[in-house]
Structures are given as structure tokens and as C-alpha cells.
Design a protein around this motif. Structure first.
Motif, short mmCIF file in Angstrom:
data_model
loop_
_atom_site.label_atom_id
_atom_site.label_comp_id
_atom_site.label_asym_id
_atom_site.label_seq_id
_atom_site.Cartn_x
_atom_site.Cartn_y
_atom_site.Cartn_z
N UNK A 90 0.84 -1.20 0.00
CA UNK A 90 0.00 0.00 0.00
C UNK A 90 0.88 1.25 0.00
N UNK A 91 0.36 2.28 -0.64
CA UNK A 91 1.03 3.58 -0.63
C UNK A 91 0.92 4.20 0.75
N UNK A 92 1.78 5.15 1.07
CA UNK A 92 1.75 5.84 2.36
C UNK A 92 0.57 6.81 2.36
N UNK A 93 -0.51 6.40 2.97
CA UNK A 93 -1.71 7.22 2.96
C UNK A 93 -1.53 8.52 3.72
N UNK A 94 -0.77 8.52 4.80
CA UNK A 94 -0.58 9.75 5.57
C UNK A 94 0.13 10.81 4.74
N UNK A 95 1.11 10.40 3.93
CA UNK A 95 1.79 11.37 3.06
C UNK A 95 0.79 11.93 2.04
N UNK A 96 0.00 11.03 1.46
CA UNK A 96 -1.03 11.46 0.51
C UNK A 96 -1.98 12.46 1.16
N UNK A 97 -2.44 12.14 2.36
CA UNK A 97 -3.39 13.00 3.06
C UNK A 97 -2.78 14.36 3.38
N UNK A 98 -1.51 14.37 3.79
CA UNK A 98 -0.83 15.64 4.08
C UNK A 98 -0.79 16.51 2.83
N UNK A 99 -0.52 15.92 1.68
CA UNK A 99 -0.48 16.68 0.43
C UNK A 99 -1.87 17.17 0.03
N UNK A 100 -2.89 16.37 0.30
CA UNK A 100 -4.27 16.80 0.02
C UNK A 100 -4.61 18.01 0.89
N UNK A 101 -4.31 17.93 2.19
CA UNK A 101 -4.56 19.07 3.08
C UNK A 101 -3.82 20.32 2.61
N UNK A 102 -2.56 20.15 2.20
CA UNK A 102 -1.77 21.29 1.72
C UNK A 102 -2.39 21.89 0.47
N UNK A 103 -2.87 21.05 -0.45
CA UNK A 103 -3.49 21.56 -1.67
C UNK A 103 -4.79 22.31 -1.36
N UNK A 104 -5.58 21.78 -0.43
CA UNK A 104 -6.82 22.46 -0.05
C UNK A 104 -6.49 23.80 0.60
N UNK A 105 -5.50 23.83 1.48
CA UNK A 105 -5.09 25.09 2.11
C UNK A 105 -4.65 26.09 1.04
N UNK A 106 -3.88 25.64 0.07
CA UNK A 106 -3.43 26.53 -1.01
C UNK A 106 -4.63 27.06 -1.81
N UNK A 107 -5.59 26.19 -2.09
CA UNK A 107 -6.78 26.62 -2.83
C UNK A 107 -7.56 27.69 -2.08
N UNK A 108 -7.52 27.63 -0.76
CA UNK A 108 -8.26 28.58 0.07
C UNK A 108 -7.47 29.85 0.37
N UNK A 109 -6.19 29.85 0.04
CA UNK A 109 -5.38 31.05 0.29
C UNK A 109 -4.38 30.89 1.42
N UNK A 110 -4.22 29.71 1.94
CA UNK A 110 -3.23 29.47 2.98
C UNK A 110 -3.80 28.68 4.14
N UNK A 111 -2.89 28.25 5.01
CA UNK A 111 -3.26 27.41 6.15
C UNK A 111 -4.27 28.12 7.05
N UNK A 112 -4.09 29.41 7.28
CA UNK A 112 -4.97 30.13 8.19
C UNK A 112 -6.42 30.16 7.69
N UNK A 113 -6.61 30.02 6.38
CA UNK A 113 -7.97 30.01 5.84
C UNK A 113 -8.63 28.64 5.97
N UNK A 114 -7.85 27.63 6.24
CA UNK A 114 -8.36 26.27 6.36
C UNK A 114 -8.75 25.92 7.80
N UNK A 115 -8.00 26.42 8.76
CA UNK A 115 -8.15 25.99 10.15
C UNK A 115 -8.68 27.11 11.04
N UNK A 116 -9.33 26.69 12.12
CA UNK A 116 -9.84 27.64 13.10
C UNK A 116 -8.68 28.31 13.82
N UNK A 117 -8.85 29.58 14.12
CA UNK A 117 -7.83 30.36 14.81
C UNK A 117 -8.30 30.68 16.23
N UNK A 118 -7.38 31.02 17.09
CA UNK A 118 -7.73 31.55 18.39
C UNK A 118 -7.86 30.51 19.48
#
Length: 142
Positions: A90-118
Motif C-alpha cells: 500500500x502507498x503511504x496514505x498519511x503522506x497522501x493526506x498531508x499533500x491533500x490538506x496542503x493543496x486544499x489550504x493553497x486553494x483557500x489562500x493558505x493554512x490560516x484560511x483552512x483551520x480555526x484560529x484563536x
């Protein structure tokens, strides 16, 4: 106007929307509320119908859409986790998932736009933020 539906050991609050659809009174997690009495279910259904007619029905639509997207995401991620890079490995799913999260964050304008702050940030947000920082620093993504 709302009505109560007998579900055996509990009552469910229901109401009809202007487009003719029947909706169920839901809790904050999008689950149907189980009422002990018929009167409680009717009262909650009446209140939900009024809220919906005022335009507050968007919250109900949000929950339904979030559930639909969640089901689709689980199906897609399960398929990805089952992929093999060669037979029996099997492929390393955690690496795949990390890249998916990074791509979603990039699509939204950065990590801060993806996750709750404060101060109300969940433990999950903190961990995902750490994962994304490692992924972005190590691979230059986002």
C-alpha cells in the motif's frame, strides 16, 4: 405548522417547507432530536418551521450539504487509502493526506484560511496545522 411523528419509544418533530418537502427537527450536530412527548415534538417542529420560513433554513441546508460532502470525502479517501503502489504494498496514505490538506489550504489562500484560529481552536486544528507546516516546509507547498 409542525407536527409530531411517533417513532415508538420517542417522538420526532417534523414540518413541511414551502417547496413541499418534509424536514425533521435536528440538533446542533445535525442528528434528529428524540422528544419524550408529542407536545414537545410539536412545539419544536412549530419553532423550526417558523425559523425556516424566516430564512434561517440555510443552517439546515448547510448541515445536509456538509453530511453529503463528508460521505463523498470518506468514499474518496477510502479509495485512495486502498491504492497499492505495487501489488501487495500500500502507498503511504498519511503522506497522501498531508499533500491533500496542503493543496486544499493553497486553494483557500493558505493554512490560516483552512483551520480555526484563536483560543477555541480544537486539538485537531492544532495537529493539522503542525502537519501542514511540516509538509509545506519539507516540500515547499502552499
Amino acid at each position: 405548522m409542525g407536527f409530531a411523528e411517533n417513532c415508538g419509544k420517542y417522538w420526532r418533530g417534523r414540518y413541511r417547507t414551502s417547496d413541499g418537502k418534509h424536514r425533521t427537527v435536528l440538533d446542533d450536530n445535525g442528528k434528529p432530536v428524540r422528544f419524550a412527548t408529542k407536545a414537545e415534538a410539536e412545539h419544536a417542529a412549530d419553532a423550526a418551521a417558523v425559523e425556516f420560513r424566516r430564512g434561517d433554513g440555510a443552517q439546515l441546508d448547510f448541515r445536509a450539504e456538509r453530511e453529503r460532502l463528508s460521505r463523498e470525502a470518506v468514499a474518496l479517501l477510502t479509495a485512495a487509502a486502498r491504492q497499492e503502489w505495487r501489488p501487495g504494498h500500500r502507498a503511504d496514505f498519511t503522506e497522501f493526506l498531508a499533500h491533500v490538506f496542503a493543496a486544499v489550504a493553497a486553494n483557500l489562500g493558505g493554512i490560516s484560511h483552512l483551520l480555526a484560529e484563536g483560543p477555541s481552536s480544537s486539538a485537531e486544528s492544532v495537529r493539522i496545522r503542525q502537519l501542514l507546516h511540516v509538509t509545506v516546509v519539507n516540500h515547499g507547498e502552499c
